[in-house]
Design a protein around this motif. Structure first.
Motif: not given
Lengths: 382, 325, 152
Positions: A348-365
């Protein structure tokens, strides 16, 4: 105030009782008075003269100790069992108290009783274990025959003190743990014979005994008079069973490269594998619980696995590899299952990290866009 | 529709206004805390949907939020980590204002700010207990022992805050009421007063009002603020994902567990370790009073800097002492 | 500054503003979506075992003298149908935690590990266990057997 009143009443009562009994012995023999007044006999009207004879109504030493008054002084050691038995073996007398009457009969079968009959007075008689004057029921913690004190009572004569897992359990307050008397008998105390060892141990270790009786060990050991349980586990220094027993005790009879030793090693491997697996699963479960992960589904499975493993422990005495293998396999497969499941929870933790990465990509944008807009506005003004 | 267009026009006009030229990132810190307050209130309301403030159910309901509710772990994590960042930013903001000496001629707003700081502390203090796990329970219970030893008023304080002399279901409910029922209103009211005074008195600048045109409008400032908001949101999110909140087992009043206080309470903890409890409480109160009186104590710039440095040194030392022992 | 450049910069600016507005809208929609997901009631609605009950079976499914082993709050439990009524006992032996078996013939619960014996009230009859089996509340609700935590 009430307390004071109660005390006064109580004192008066005791004083009145003493006066009524007219027991003058305790006036001179005051050193015995405390012990006697605490004993169970006091409450049931058994007085000094019942054992010692004499006249309790007078304060004159001569009269009190007169032979005409059936004074007998301190009873001889050889007489004591019979003296006690004069009441305690009488079913009519003992009935109101609900006490057994077979102690004297048992005593006569004991090693103590047998030697006494031969005139050996160094053996234990009733008063050695129960004391002479301060006789307390065995359930009272101060009694010399209370389970926690028995070991010490026997040790007055016997040097083999119980240093086993049993006495440790007793010290922890487990009143079901055996004392000297549990294996050796109470009034009929005697060392269990070679053939009786497994019966004595089997009183509590029922499953172990049943499986041992079915094992290939049983017959040859009986034939060669090898004591059963104690040969491997010891008698007065029984340690908690441990896997290292397999390496230490099998070779006492079997050679190190024999088929029998291999069987022992096989059983050890099976049990150890299941045990380790269970331990790890339990540890993982506890860790997950600490992290507030919901593990209730795995808890019941682990209880089941543990149950199978604990069942396998007595079964090992049968040397029945198939049976042991089945139980340990069940325990191990469930434990492994639980371990796998708990590990996958961490996925589950890995999935969360993946989600976090996606969110960060958006935030950086968003951040890039904002800074572009800012630069644009600045450029406009210049 | 017309009204909406009007509002939009008003907002536009506001954003087109020239901002003082010295306005920089330091000045946005206060605004950023506003965003975090909003974040805390939002996630707090969301947590209230599933949380149950009774000793029987509090721990289980938090467990439930973390395990069963979709994204519950995230909302809970954001609330917890957001609070940490919130406190950090408020402290930095206070230090910024102090060392910029921005409290000059704005004494009232400074006092409001210090009271807000205390309110934030109260939020953190009441919030920790609500989880009702071992750590929360024994952390708060340690404070109970301290307050119980305060002469004369100790018991009264306990009766008011704890609802009795024991940390029990009653206390939990009371902390909950403070945390979600009373403190938010106090905080919102004070923040509004704080902001009103800022807008009335203007952003402080040492060399008087910056009359020269800065070339930046409030629109630019708002955009930069937005940048910070996005960044801090990302940071809170990252912390919540990478360091998920751990529960320390259901609170058991019969099993003691030694607990270190949260970092922001370490100075007070160190002080209480160092001196007798009653004296410690008195000294801490003096410290708070001193902070409130800073604008008057620090009339002279040199004195202000000296006092500030001294205060920071003392607090840092006390925190280090509390951390070590 | 040529006309063209101003035009271009203006266009770029509106584009960037739109991009910013769009990104913020996406962000807000995302957050809203997360909040909706959070508010959607989860599957496990009741989380506190002390407030829970569990249906075991219909009363006529377990004849007198029979028992049924069920899982309650992650622990095995025996629900026994006796002449005098229903009894629910934790199936975990109080000695070392093995799962006890229901002996229909002898009306006892026995532990396969160390031969602990319990009577139908959970009291120890023989063997190493010292504490009785934990009892749970059991009741017949209409025609269903229901167990719940607490002293039975």
């Amino acid at each position: 105030m009430f307390l004071l009143l109660a005390m006064v009443v109580l004192t008066l009562g005791v004083w009145a009782g003493a006066a009524q009994e007219q027991n003058s012995c305790l006036i001179c023999h005051s050193e015995i008075k405390v012990d006697y007044l605490e004993s169970v006999h006091t409450g049931f009207g058994v007085t000094c003269i019942d054992c010692h004879g004499g006249d309790p109504m007078t304060l004159e030493m001569q009269k009190a100790h007169a032979l005409e008054a059936f004074f007998r002084g301190t009873p001889q050691r050889t007489e004591i069992p019979e003296l006690c038995a004069s009441c305690h073996s009488d079913p009519v007398k003992m009935k109101p108290y609900g006490l057994r009457t077979d102690q004297y009969a048992e005593y006569q079968t004991s090693q103590h009783g047998k030697l006494l009959a031969q005139g050996d007075t160094r053996v234990a008689v009733c008063t050695d274990c129960h004391t002479a004057h301060r006789i307390l029921p065995a359930w009272e913690p101060r009694s010399t025959t209370h389970p926690e004190n028995i070991s010490q009572t026997c040790a007055q004569c016997h040097s083999q003190r119980d240093q086993s897992v049993h006495s440790a359990a007793l010290a922890q307050g487990n009143t079901k743990a055996p004392t000297c008397a549990t294996c050796h008998g109470v009034h009929g105390a005697a060392p269990p014979g070679v053939a009786d060892v497994s019966k004595a141990c089997g009183m509590c270790h029922i499953a172990e005994r049943t499986h041992f009786e079915a094992s290939p060990h049983k017959k040859p050991m009986d034939e060669q008079s090898i004591p059963e349980c104690v040969s491997c586990h010891g008698s007065h220094s029984i340690e908690p069973p441990d896997r290292k027993l397999f390496d230490m005790v099998c070779t006492r009879c079997h050679s190190a490269s024999s088929k029998e030793q291999l069987v022992g090693q096989k059983i050890k491997t099976l049990l150890v594998a299941a045990d380790e697996s269970l331990r790890e699963a339990t540890q993982l479960l506890e860790q997950a619980q600490q992290r507030a992960v919901d593990v209730s589904a795995y808890r019941s499975r682990l209880i089941e696995a543990r149950s199978y493993f604990l069942q396998a422990l007595p079964v090992q005495h049968s040397l029945d590899i198939v049976h042991i293998e089945e139980l340990t396999r069940r325990a191990k497969s469930i434990a492994d299952d639980v371990r796998g499941g708990l590990h996958s929870l961490q996925g589950v933790f890995t999935v969360r990290l993946l989600g976090l990465t996606l969110v960060w990509i958006f935030l950086l944008l968003v951040i890039v866009v904002i800074s572009l807009v800012l630069r644009e506005r600045q450029g406009e003004r210049l | 529709m017309n009204a909406l267009a009007r509002v939009r026009e008003l907002l536009r006009a506001e954003l087109r206004q020239q901002a003082p030229y010295h306005l920089n990132l330091w000045h946005l810190l206060g605004g950023l805390t506003l965003f975090l307050l909003f974040l805390e209130i939002t996630t707090g309301i969301l947590l209230m949907v599933y949380y149950r403030p009774s000793a029987d159910e509090a721990y289980e309901s938090v467990f439930y939020i973390i395990n069963d509710v979709q994204l519950g772990w995230l909302i809970h994590g954001i609330h917890g980590w957001g609070a940490q960042l919130f406190i950090l930013l408020v402290l930095v903001h206070v230090l910024r204002v102090y060392f910029h000496e921005a409290y000059r001629e704005r004494e009232l707003n400074w006092v409001i700010g210090v009271v807000l700081l205390l309110v934030v502390g109260a939020f953190a203090f009441t919030g920790t207990l609500l989880v009702w796990d071992q750590k929360a329970f024994w952390g708060i219970d340690a404070v109970r022992r301290v307050i119980a030893d305060v002469p004369v008023v100790g018991k009264a304080i306990l009766y008011f805050l704890w609802g009795g002399t024991e940390l029990d279901a009653n206390a939990l409910l009371r902390f909950y009421v403070f945390h979600v029922g009373l403190l938010p209103w106090v905080a919102i009211g004070l923040v509004m007063a704080h902001l009103y005074l800022v807008s009335r008195q203007g952003i402080f600048h040492r060399s008087g009002v910056g009359a020269q045109t800065s070339g930046q409008t409030y629109g630019d400032v708002a955009l930069r603020g937005l940048l910070l908001v996005v960044l801090s949101f990302g940071i809170v999110l990252t912390l919540a994902v990478i360091f998920p909140v751990e529960l320390a087992g259901r609170a058991d009043p019969l099993v003691y567990q030694s607990v270190k206080p949260a970092w922001y309470f370490l100075p007070a903890y160190g002080l209480l370790k160092l001196v007798p409890k009653a004296a410690g409480v008195a000294l801490a109160s003096v410290g708070v009073l001193g902070l409130l009186a800073a604008p008057w104590l620090g009339r002279n710039s040199w004195v202000a800097w000296g006092l500030g440095m001294l205060g920071i040194a003392i607090i840092a030392l006390l925190a280090a002492y509390g951390w070590r022992w | 500054m040529s006309e063209n450049e101003t035009e271009g910069s203006y266009e770029r600016r509106t584009f960037l503003s739109k991009l910013l507005g769009g990104a913020l809208t996406v962000g807000i929609v995302g957050v809203m979506g997360a909040i909706m997901a959070y508010l959607f009631p989860p599957e496990r609605r009741v989380f506190n075992p002390t407030r829970r009950r569990m249906r075991v079976a219909r009363a006529d499914e377990i004849p007198i003298g029979k028992g049924k082993q069920v899982l309650f709050d992650g622990e095995p439990v025996w629900v026994l149908h006796l002449k005098g009524g229903w009894i629910a006992l934790s199936a975990i032996c109080t000695h070392q935690g093995c799962i006890v078996h229901w002996d229909e013939k002898r009306l006892m619960l026995n532990c396969p590990c160390h031969a602990g014996l319990f009577d139908v009230n959970g009291n120890v009859l023989a063997g190493p266990p010292r504490r009785p089996l934990k009892r749970l509340r059991v009741s017949v609700v209409r025609d269903e057997i229901v167990i719940g935590p607490g002293e039975g």
